[in-house]
Design an enzyme around this catalytic site. Structure first.
Site, PDB file in Angstrom:
ATOM      1  N   MET A  50      -9.682 -13.686  32.730  1.00  0.00           N
ATOM      2  CA  MET A  50      -9.230 -13.264  34.068  1.00  0.00           C
ATOM      3  C   MET A  50      -9.454 -14.384  35.076  1.00  0.00           C
ATOM      4  O   MET A  50     -10.532 -14.983  35.137  1.00  0.00           O
ATOM      5  CB  MET A  50     -10.004 -12.019  34.525  1.00  0.00           C
ATOM      6  CG  MET A  50      -9.667 -10.741  33.779  1.00  0.00           C
ATOM      7  SD  MET A  50      -7.926 -10.269  33.843  1.00  0.00           S
ATOM      8  CE  MET A  50      -7.671 -10.012  35.613  1.00  0.00           C
TER       9      MET A  50
ATOM     10  N   ASP B 220      -0.589  -3.116  33.201  1.00  0.00           N
ATOM     11  CA  ASP B 220      -1.962  -2.981  33.704  1.00  0.00           C
ATOM     12  C   ASP B 220      -2.364  -1.529  33.808  1.00  0.00           C
ATOM     13  O   ASP B 220      -1.828  -0.776  34.619  1.00  0.00           O
ATOM     14  CB  ASP B 220      -2.070  -3.646  35.086  1.00  0.00           C
ATOM     15  CG  ASP B 220      -2.061  -5.162  34.980  1.00  0.00           C
ATOM     16  OD1 ASP B 220      -2.912  -5.703  34.250  1.00  0.00           O
ATOM     17  OD2 ASP B 220      -1.210  -5.799  35.623  1.00  0.00           O
TER      18      ASP B 220
ATOM     19  N   HIS C 219      -3.059  -4.166  29.209  1.00  0.00           N
ATOM     20  CA  HIS C 219      -4.336  -4.685  29.717  1.00  0.00           C
ATOM     21  C   HIS C 219      -5.142  -3.485  30.193  1.00  0.00           C
ATOM     22  O   HIS C 219      -4.874  -2.923  31.252  1.00  0.00           O
ATOM     23  CB  HIS C 219      -4.037  -5.677  30.848  1.00  0.00           C
ATOM     24  CG  HIS C 219      -5.262  -6.231  31.487  1.00  0.00           C
ATOM     25  ND1 HIS C 219      -5.221  -6.932  32.681  1.00  0.00           N
ATOM     26  CD2 HIS C 219      -6.562  -6.228  31.103  1.00  0.00           C
ATOM     27  CE1 HIS C 219      -6.447  -7.307  33.011  1.00  0.00           C
ATOM     28  NE2 HIS C 219      -7.277  -6.892  32.074  1.00  0.00           N
TER      29      HIS C 219
ATOM     30  N   MET D  39      -7.852  -1.864  31.738  1.00  0.00           N
ATOM     31  CA  MET D  39      -8.980  -1.974  32.683  1.00  0.00           C
ATOM     32  C   MET D  39      -9.572  -0.583  32.847  1.00  0.00           C
ATOM     33  O   MET D  39      -9.474   0.067  33.894  1.00  0.00           O
ATOM     34  CB  MET D  39      -8.468  -2.552  34.011  1.00  0.00           C
ATOM     35  CG  MET D  39      -8.140  -4.035  33.886  1.00  0.00           C
ATOM     36  SD  MET D  39      -7.198  -4.657  35.280  1.00  0.00           S
ATOM     37  CE  MET D  39      -5.557  -4.233  34.721  1.00  0.00           C
TER      38      MET D  39
ATOM     39  N   MET E 260      -5.286   0.982  34.785  1.00  0.00           N
ATOM     40  CA  MET E 260      -6.532   1.035  35.564  1.00  0.00           C
ATOM     41  C   MET E 260      -6.947   2.489  35.745  1.00  0.00           C
ATOM     42  O   MET E 260      -6.102   3.340  36.042  1.00  0.00           O
ATOM     43  CB  MET E 260      -6.317   0.406  36.945  1.00  0.00           C
ATOM     44  CG  MET E 260      -5.760  -1.004  36.912  1.00  0.00           C
ATOM     45  SD  MET E 260      -5.744  -1.698  38.576  1.00  0.00           S
ATOM     46  CE  MET E 260      -4.828  -3.227  38.266  1.00  0.00           C
TER      47      MET E 260
HETATM   48  C1  DX5 Z   1      -5.054  -7.659  38.173  1.00  0.00           C
HETATM   49  C2  DX5 Z   1      -4.098  -7.450  37.040  1.00  0.00           C
HETATM   50  C3  DX5 Z   1      -3.033  -8.454  37.011  1.00  0.00           C
HETATM   51  C4  DX5 Z   1      -2.169  -8.493  38.242  1.00  0.00           C
HETATM   52  C5  DX5 Z   1      -1.804  -9.915  38.484  1.00  0.00           C
HETATM   53  O1  DX5 Z   1      -6.165  -6.860  38.004  1.00  0.00           O
HETATM   54  O2  DX5 Z   1      -4.779  -7.502  35.812  1.00  0.00           O
HETATM   55  O3  DX5 Z   1      -2.259  -8.353  35.837  1.00  0.00           O
HETATM   56  O4  DX5 Z   1      -0.998  -7.735  38.156  1.00  0.00           O
HETATM   57  O5  DX5 Z   1      -1.077  -9.995  39.664  1.00  0.00           O
HETATM   58  P1  DX5 Z   1      -0.757 -11.401  40.327  1.00  0.00           P
HETATM   59  O6  DX5 Z   1       0.029 -12.199  39.346  1.00  0.00           O
HETATM   60  O7  DX5 Z   1       0.049 -11.019  41.538  1.00  0.00           O
HETATM   61  O8  DX5 Z   1      -2.063 -12.055  40.677  1.00  0.00           O
HETATM   62 ZN    ZN Z   2      -3.561  -7.664  34.004  1.00  0.00          ZN
END
Ligand code: DX5
Ligand code: ZN
Length: 247
Positions: A169, A36, A75, A77, A38
């Site tokens: 999502m 992830d 991913h 973001m 961000m």
């Molecule tokens: C949230 C991320 C997810 C996150 C999911 O913005 O994109 O990948 O890590 O975490 P869980 O599985 O704990 O909901």
């Molecule tokens: Zn994610």
């Protein structure tokens, strides 16, 4: 649906020990690692960038074809997904999954283009660009984005401009450990009805209590952060998630 792909999200890992955390999860049965990224703009949180991905990549074997084990599923973001494609390729990213919302809204911000942002940012151009860098391309939609925006992109005649994966999502992106939004599953169902062979990923709130609904809707790529990293026996959770999808 295609076979299950279980992708633990390393957002819930011990960030002081990321390399070992990643190789352990692969040893415990993870197919992919969900990474992830961000930027504090697209989402209200910051994680890490390409230099950290380079370092953790060195702790995990490159994905072996055709299984894809060890695939780095990044991913993104981030507000300007087109700007980081080459950096993440060089860092060892295998699948670059950008957000539809970021791709459409960063067009205006890059015109007139300066030297670092000469790439067009329409989703199809971005997908082409990702493919040209020899990565798989994914496109993600947030809970507030209707699935209908994806049809035109998925139906593109040019294969190089079609995504390899769609990420639906199931939480508002930004944080791990949030509650699963079952309200998003009709999007998965609609995608699966039209595209029996597409990799459809779900992310957010997935665990043993929510996997059956997601699998029934047609999701096959399962991201799980807290459910895997918080488990006494992560390997057992990974196995059960896979069984729920493949049943
Ligand atoms: C949230 C991320 C997810 C996150 C999911 O913005 O994109 O990948 O890590 O975490 P869980 O599985 O704990 O909901
Ligand atoms: Zn994610």
């Amino acid at each position: 649906s295609p076979p299950a792909i279980i992708a633990p999200s390393i957002l819930s890992a011990d960030f002081g020990n990321l390399g070992a955390e990643c190789s352990t999860k692969i040893a415990q049965g993870a197919d992919w690692l969900h990474v992830d990224i961000m930027d504090g703009h697209f989402v209200p949180n910051i994680t890490f960038g390409a230099p950290v991905v380079t370092m953790i990549r060195s702790h995990v074997d490159r994905p072996s074809e055709p299984s894809g084990k060890g695939t780095f599923d990044c991913h993104m973001m981030i507000a300007e997904p087109h700007r980081w494609v080459k950096e993440f390729k060089n860092a060892g990213c295998d699948l670059y999954c950008f957000h539809y919302e970021a791709a459409i809204s960063s067009v205006a911000a890059t015109e007139p283009a300066d030297k670092t942002t000469t790439r067009k940012t329409s989703p199809k151009e971005l997908i082409r660009y990702i493919h040209e860098q020899d990565m798989q391309a994914g496109i993600a939609i947030k809970p507030d984005t209707p699935v209908d925006v994806l049809w035109e992109i998925l139906e593109n005649k040019e294969a190089i401009e079609r995504p390899d994966m769609v990420l639906v999502m199931t939480v508002h992106p930004g944080f791990g450990g949030q509650k699963f939004m079952a309200s998003e599953l009709p999007k998965v169902q609609a995608l699966r009805e039209k595209y029996p062979d597409l990799n459809i990923e779900v992310d957010g709130g997935l665990g043993l209590g929510t996997i059956d609904q997601a699998a029934d809707a047609g999701a096959n790529v399962i991201v799980a952060g807290s459910a895997v990293f918080g488990a006494q026996d992560p390997g057992d959770v990974i196995t059960k998630l896979r069984e729920a999808v493949n049943k």
